[in-house]
Design a protein around this motif. Structure first.
Motif, PDB file in Angstrom:
ATOM      1  N   LEU A  78      -5.578   2.244  10.730  1.00  0.00           N
ATOM      2  CA  LEU A  78      -6.246   2.920  10.454  1.00  0.00           C
ATOM      3  C   LEU A  78      -5.692   4.501   9.963  1.00  0.00           C
ATOM      4  CD1 LEU A  78      -8.465   1.719  13.448  1.00  0.00           C
ATOM      5  CD2 LEU A  78      -9.384   1.488  11.411  1.00  0.00           C
ATOM      6  N   GLU A  79      -4.376   4.498  10.721  1.00  0.00           N
ATOM      7  CA  GLU A  79      -4.364   5.877  10.265  1.00  0.00           C
ATOM      8  C   GLU A  79      -3.760   6.017   9.132  1.00  0.00           C
ATOM      9  OE1 GLU A  79      -0.875   8.451   9.651  1.00  0.00           O
ATOM     10  OE2 GLU A  79      -0.536   6.541   9.620  1.00  0.00           O
ATOM     11  N   ARG A  80      -3.023   4.619   8.542  1.00  0.00           N
ATOM     12  CA  ARG A  80      -2.599   4.539   6.996  1.00  0.00           C
ATOM     13  C   ARG A  80      -3.863   5.358   6.388  1.00  0.00           C
ATOM     14  NH1 ARG A  80       2.615   2.231   8.573  1.00  0.00           N
ATOM     15  NH2 ARG A  80       3.998   3.016   7.300  1.00  0.00           N
ATOM     16  N   LEU A  81      -5.197   4.125   6.877  1.00  0.00           N
ATOM     17  CA  LEU A  81      -6.012   4.230   6.066  1.00  0.00           C
ATOM     18  C   LEU A  81      -6.801   5.172   5.406  1.00  0.00           C
ATOM     19  CD1 LEU A  81      -7.992   2.159   4.035  1.00  0.00           C
ATOM     20  CD2 LEU A  81      -9.350   1.845   6.033  1.00  0.00           C
ATOM     21  N   GLY A  82      -6.742   6.114   6.710  1.00  0.00           N
ATOM     22  CA  GLY A  82      -7.171   7.710   6.706  1.00  0.00           C
ATOM     23  C   GLY A  82      -6.495   8.636   5.536  1.00  0.00           C
ATOM     24  N   GLY A  83      -5.496   8.506   5.529  1.00  0.00           N
ATOM     25  CA  GLY A  83      -4.279   9.296   4.943  1.00  0.00           C
ATOM     26  C   GLY A  83      -5.139   8.797   3.927  1.00  0.00           C
ATOM     27  N   HIS A  84      -5.138   7.709   2.860  1.00  0.00           N
ATOM     28  CA  HIS A  84      -5.049   6.960   1.595  1.00  0.00           C
ATOM     29  C   HIS A  84      -6.626   7.394   0.994  1.00  0.00           C
ATOM     30  CE1 HIS A  84      -1.223   5.571   1.639  1.00  0.00           C
ATOM     31  NE2 HIS A  84      -1.914   4.147   2.108  1.00  0.00           N
ATOM     32  N   ARG A  85      -6.984   7.160   2.163  1.00  0.00           N
ATOM     33  CA  ARG A  85      -9.182   7.663   2.155  1.00  0.00           C
ATOM     34  C   ARG A  85      -9.107   9.223   1.477  1.00  0.00           C
ATOM     35  NH1 ARG A  85     -12.690   3.914   5.968  1.00  0.00           N
ATOM     36  NH2 ARG A  85     -12.740   2.104   4.753  1.00  0.00           N
ATOM     37  N   ALA A  86      -8.197  10.032   2.235  1.00  0.00           N
ATOM     38  CA  ALA A  86      -8.507  11.116   2.080  1.00  0.00           C
ATOM     39  C   ALA A  86      -7.795  11.435   0.107  1.00  0.00           C
ATOM     40  CB  ALA A  86      -7.566  12.284   2.940  1.00  0.00           C
ATOM     41  N   ALA A  87      -6.909  10.926  -0.162  1.00  0.00           N
ATOM     42  CA  ALA A  87      -6.192  11.525  -1.595  1.00  0.00           C
ATOM     43  C   ALA A  87      -6.841  10.635  -2.342  1.00  0.00           C
ATOM     44  CB  ALA A  87      -4.895  10.508  -1.144  1.00  0.00           C
ATOM     45  N   ALA A 106       0.752  -0.681   0.379  1.00  0.00           N
ATOM     46  CA  ALA A 106       0.115  -0.067  -0.020  1.00  0.00           C
ATOM     47  C   ALA A 106       0.770   1.562  -0.234  1.00  0.00           C
ATOM     48  CB  ALA A 106      -0.461  -0.332   1.346  1.00  0.00           C
ATOM     49  N   ASP A 107       1.607   1.416   0.630  1.00  0.00           N
ATOM     50  CA  ASP A 107       2.617   2.469   0.686  1.00  0.00           C
ATOM     51  C   ASP A 107       3.314   2.749  -0.049  1.00  0.00           C
ATOM     52  OD1 ASP A 107       1.772   2.910   3.187  1.00  0.00           O
ATOM     53  OD2 ASP A 107       3.913   1.994   4.025  1.00  0.00           O
ATOM     54  N   ALA A 108       3.442   1.259  -1.077  1.00  0.00           N
ATOM     55  CA  ALA A 108       4.588   2.142  -1.999  1.00  0.00           C
ATOM     56  C   ALA A 108       3.341   2.061  -3.631  1.00  0.00           C
ATOM     57  CB  ALA A 108       5.237   0.208  -2.912  1.00  0.00           C
ATOM     58  N   ALA A 109       2.291   1.797  -3.313  1.00  0.00           N
ATOM     59  CA  ALA A 109       1.441   2.282  -4.093  1.00  0.00           C
ATOM     60  C   ALA A 109       0.835   4.028  -4.461  1.00  0.00           C
ATOM     61  CB  ALA A 109      -0.142   1.075  -4.215  1.00  0.00           C
ATOM     62  N   SER A 110       0.421   3.999  -3.187  1.00  0.00           N
ATOM     63  CA  SER A 110       0.563   4.944  -2.943  1.00  0.00           C
ATOM     64  C   SER A 110       1.260   6.279  -3.166  1.00  0.00           C
ATOM     65  CB  SER A 110       0.293   5.323  -1.174  1.00  0.00           C
ATOM     66  OG  SER A 110      -0.242   7.207  -0.976  1.00  0.00           O
ATOM     67  N   HIS A 111       2.683   5.370  -3.263  1.00  0.00           N
ATOM     68  CA  HIS A 111       3.901   6.914  -3.356  1.00  0.00           C
ATOM     69  C   HIS A 111       3.723   6.467  -5.335  1.00  0.00           C
ATOM     70  CE1 HIS A 111       6.112   7.862   0.199  1.00  0.00           C
ATOM     71  NE2 HIS A 111       6.030   6.493   0.879  1.00  0.00           N
TER      72      HIS A 111
END
Length: 987
Positions: A476-485, A439-444
């Motif tokens: 959940l903290e990471r998921l919140g950031g990705h959902r915002a994006a 997920a981190d790699a996909a986000s970057h």
């Protein structure tokens, strides 16, 4: 069977030569498109040979075809090796260490435990080309076969296309057109390159019959007969590679129906051991390594070498700088497809075993070796080994910054997870850790939707396994950031709130402080500033016990931004400057860029645009150096572009926004929204509308940001689509209403009110005036009431502290008067003065135009109207606001204001009117009659009395020889004075 001389392609080669010559002064990019076998490689080889003869440095790298498996930066790795060979190891290493150390992991044996930062390879490749161009101007770098490019290489090409201008090199790119299906991943990049004026496009077509004759003569040593030329031309259709293959069969007997048959027929003429070696080599890739072939087949190296020499002699293989390769990828494809499925599987399995036992045979750094292993094990249907190799390939791809490939490898590993025994042992990590890395790699890499899906699957894993609360809180903290994006604001808040609640009773910890700060940041981004301040101060209190510098930087950055938006400027700026100081002290690249971003945003909110532009330039330079231009750099580019837009420096802003708007996701949409406003201010409504469509592309059905919706309303009103404009403005207000954001709210209210005032002004040309005007005025009254409520709710100190917000609220007040037909020149003058003080020229000029118009409608001082119009015109012309310039000139013409313009030359139409005795004023009256205006409306438009308007109409009827207004209007419409040519209202 290759022609020894270069045939045809004269115009294409000249264009490449010209680009290489120009590259001695600035970077150039050439994109070569053509079908397979049409001669793209031969054209590049000829260019490189000619440039080397002139003393230039050249390097060619090719993309690798490994099916769905990606090898990150494959052509760049080959180019780096070529540079190292030409410059010598010592000089190359010195150049690399000085300009681009993040590229060292791409060289075999050069990692030294170092992992590249996300995106660093992009910035450091540009830095290397910059340094190389300074030493050897006009160098040629070629990436071939982009249709096989890995995602990281595509990102690199897009990055270089936007930034290569400073490097004195020419980048040549080639791809097969006939391989691009509708959803091919290269298509978005090609669309971006097509919009880039700096990219030159070369279309390589088939050869003519005369060119093919010369080619065949060169291949065979004699001029072929017309019959042979006709036969080969008919079957090859002018494709030079096809023609050479067909001629190689001797030209006698029936020619094969397909190229594949022709290639295999040629290979069949070789000795059986040579054919076997070639089929085995086809499994291993385009580059042919005799040691690897020997290891895979069990043959002696000298036996393999002898077979390869025979294949080179028969032009099935060709020699390169580092060995030999198939003369064309189609040769390898035909040989690979000729293998039986069982043969392929056995060879893939053996190849994987040999590479695993002898890593040096992989021919590249670690991420290349593991990618090849994953490919071969997958093709061999060995799921356990394919799984382990995929995980390792992902990890190694992360170390070189090839995060798109890392995502692909991790995703493949997750697919294989349930099919293997002891997956945790094979992966060396728990499944949750693998999902988070993916997920981190996909986000970057700009794939937030993919990151959301992965993190939601991580939540399911948490349900299956008991874990300490810190683990699900971080998920959940990471998921919140990705959902915002992806624009899922409610889902983002839900995730952030849940992460905080999980740790509500837990003792202070870094994770707890981080989760609370993340919720505070979310509240800030959605405009709930009071709540955000409370939550961020809570995170700061928790971190006081823990002492995490990372959390402190995070909290200070977000808290500073909140305080600035609340009007507590000094306190907020102090927090932001302290965050930047700490980030620089800790040498945390991502935190430094983040601190720059919020600080430039704070300068924008406080209307300190020159400081914002200057700081954003510094921040962008830093983002490029640390490889973050593709991520946080795009937001910095938007901040700088917005500052330049407001300052009136539109050319540079346009360039920045064109590059930023080409990006995927929310960052690209945000840039497109700003670009739409700039295009509208320039007077290009079509371009503004196109950017609006891009800006409003919000995934999952969520609304775009309020400022984007408001800008789209502005564009729609400028096109006369007032109902649509009103709906967009209503959506923008719905988004902004529950927030504490004053700065954006003031802009939204001003645009919404302008829509209604423009609607009233345009009503006479659009049908029943009373109905349109009544609706617009009712909406205007409601808008004014809501704007007053907003200003009161946020207190007058906040309004005073944010001067641009105050100026836009003044515009809202003034446009409300315009909507009611009682535009107040003093209100417009006051608004213009506020914008002048803030050095924001465009809205100041619009306000001056409105002032002049209001003075004239109120029968005020013509001198005052002339002065206001003259200032508006000078400003509009200086910054390039074409539509505004036209509006000022039209007002001056109708009101007969002298703005020190040179008299225009008489036109034939003007001479004709003069012959009829029709004055310029009567010509204006005729134009208004053609629009269906009454005497009262004509008087209002031309700032004359109704009686004078009636006299003008009477004189006009007599001079035209008609009996009624209707006949006069018909004449005006026939000569192009109808409603379709009426100028649109100023935006």
């Amino acid at each position: 069977m290759t022609c020894p001389t270069f045939v045809g392609r004269g115009p294409e080669l000249r264009r490449l030569d010209e680009a290489a010559d120009a590259a001695t002064h600035e970077g150039r990019i050439v994109l070569i498109a053509g079908d397979a076998g049409v001669g793209k490689t031969r054209l590049i080889e000829e260019l490189c040979a000619r440039r080397r003869a002139c003393g230039a440095t050249t390097a060619v790298g090719g993309c690798v075809d490994l099916g769905d498996v990606g090898v990150g930066f494959a052509p760049l790795i080959e180019v780096l090796r070529s540079f190292r060979s030409q410059l010598g190891p010592d000089k190359f290493d010195e150049l690399l260490d000085r300009s681009a150390p993040e590229l060292r992991p791409l060289l075999a044996g050069g990692r030294d435990g170092h992992a590249a930062l996300p995106g660093a390879v992009l910035a450091h490749t540009l830095a290397l080309l910059d340094a190389l161009g300074d030493q050897r101007a006009g160098a040629v770098v070629a990436f071939e076969d982009l249709h096989w490019a890995d995602a990281s290489t595509r990102d690199l090409v897009a990055f270089l296309a936007r930034n290569l201008r400073t490097a004195k090199v020419v980048l040549v790119l080639s791809y097969r057109e006939d391989d691009l299906h509708r959803r091919h991943p290269l298509r978005p990049l090609l669309a971006e390159l097509a919009r880039n004026a700096a990219v030159e496009h070369v279309q390589l077509g088939r050869m003519t019959r005369s060119e093919l004759t010369v080619l065949l003569a060169g291949v065979g040593g004699v001029v072929p007969t017309d019959g042979v030329v006709d036969a080969v031309m008919a079957r090859s259709e002018g494709n030079p590679f096809y023609a050479e293959e067909l001629l190689a069969l001797g030209g006698t007997g029936p020619l094969p129906l397909t190229l594949r048959d022709a290639i295999l027929a040629r290979v069949a003429r070789l000795a059986e051991p040579v054919q076997a070696v070639l089929r085995e080599a086809a499994v291993l890739g385009d580059e042919v390594d005799e040691r690897l072939i020997a290891g895979v087949t069990g043959r002696a190296v000298h036996e393999v070498g002898s077979a390869l020499r025979d294949a080179v002699a028969h032009q099935v293989l060709v020699l390169g700088a580092d060995g030999c390769r198939f003369r064309h990828a189609l040769v390898r494809e035909a040989l690979y497809e000729d293998l039986l499925p069982g043969e392929r599987q056995r060879l893939h399995e053996t190849a994987a075993s040999v590479i695993n036992a002898r890593p040096e045979l992989a021919g590249g750094p670690e991420h290349v070796r593991w990618a090849r292993l994953a490919y071969h094990w997958d093709a061999a249907e060995d799921q356990a080994n394919a799984f382990a190799a995929s995980v390792r390939a992902g990890v190694e791809s992360e170390t070189v910054g090839a995060l798109a490939e890392a995502t692909t490898h991790f995703q493949r590993a997750l697919e294989l997870w349930p099919r293997v025994t002891d997956p945790e042992g094979g992966a060396g990590m728990a499944k949750l850790a693998l999902v988070v890395r993916a997920a981190d790699a996909a986000s970057h890499t700009g794939e937030p939707a993919q990151a959301v899906a992965l993190m939601e699957s991580a939540l399911a894993l948490l349900d299956e396994n008991a874990a300490p609360p810190e683990t699900p809180a971080l998920v959940l903290e990471r998921l919140g950031g990705h959902r915002a994006a992806v624009g899922d604001v409610p889902g983002s808040e839900q995730a952030h709130q849940a992460s905080v609640e999980l740790l509500a009773d837990a003792p202070p910890s870094e994770v707890k402080a981080l989760c609370i700060a993340a919720l505070g940041r979310h509240q800030m981004l959605v405009g709930r500033l009071d709540e955000a301040e409370t939550k961020l101060r809570e995170a700061m209190a928790v971190n006081a016990t823990v002492g995490s510098s990372a959390v402190q930087i995070n909290v200070l950055s977000n808290l500073g931004a909140v305080l600035v938006q609340l009007g507590r400027i000094d306190e907020g700026m102090a927090a932001l400057i302290e965050a930047l100081r700490l980030a620089e002290h800790e040498e945390r690249a991502s935190d430094i860029s983040g601190a720059y971003l919020v600080l430039t945003g704070a300068f924008i909110v406080t209307a300190r645009y020159q400081e914002a532009a200057d700081l954003a330039a510094t921040a962008l330079s830093h983002a490029r150096q640390v490889g973050m231009e593709a991520s946080i750099g795009s937001r910095l580019a938007c901040n700088r572009a917005w500052a330049l837009l407001c300052l009136g420096h539109w050319d540079e802003a346009t360039e920045l926004l064109a590059a930023a708007a080409a990006r995927h996701g929310d960052n690209g949409a945000h840039a497109a929204g700003i670009a739409a406003r700039l295009a509208l201010w320039r007077g290009d409504s079509d371009e503004a509308a196109a950017y609006c469509d891009r800006a409003l592309q919000a995934p999952n059905g969520h609304l775009a940001g309020p400022e984007r919706l408001a800008f789209a309303a502005d564009v729609a009103a400028g096109q006369g689509r007032f109902a649509h404009a009103r709906a967009l403005a209503r959506d923008a207000l719905a988004v902004i209403e529950p927030t504490d954001d004053l700065w954006v709210a003031a802009v939204v209210f001003a645009i919404a009110m302008q829509v209604e005032a423009d609607c009233v002004d345009a009503a006479p040309t659009r049908g029943p005036r009373a109905e349109d005007v009544a609706e617009a005025r009712a909406v205007a009254d409601e808008l004014l009431m809501r704007a007053h409520d907003r200003a009161k709710r946020l207190t007058s100190p906040a309004v005073a502290a944010l001067p641009e917000a105050s100026a836009w609220l003044a515009v809202t007040e003034a446009d409300h008067g315009r909507a009611w037909g009682r535009s107040d020149p003093d209100r417009w003058a006051a608004a213009a003065k506020q914008f002048d003080t803030l050095l924001i020229p465009y809205p100041a000029a619009v306000a001056r135009l409105r002032e002049a118009d209001a003075v004239l409608r109120g029968r005020g001082s013509r001198l005052r109207a002339t002065d206001a119009a003259r200032i508006a015109l000078a400003t509009a012309e200086r910054i390039g606001a074409k539509a505004l310039t036209d509006q000022v000139r039209l007002l001056a013409q109708r009101a007969r204001l002298e703005l020190d313009e040179a008299p225009a030359a008489a036109t034939p139409e003007a001479t004709a009117w003069a012959d009829l005795g029709i004055s310029p004023r009567e010509e204006e009256v005729l134009a208004l009659l053609a629009h269906g205006r009454s005497n009262h409306e004509i008087a209002k438009e031309l700032f004359i009395s109704e009686k004078t308007a009636s006299v003008h109409v009477t004189h006009l009827l007599r001079k035209l020889g008609v009996a009624s207004r209707v006949e006069a209007a018909a004449i005006g419409q026939r000569i192009g004075m109808g409603p379709d040519v009426r100028p649109q209202p100023v935006s």
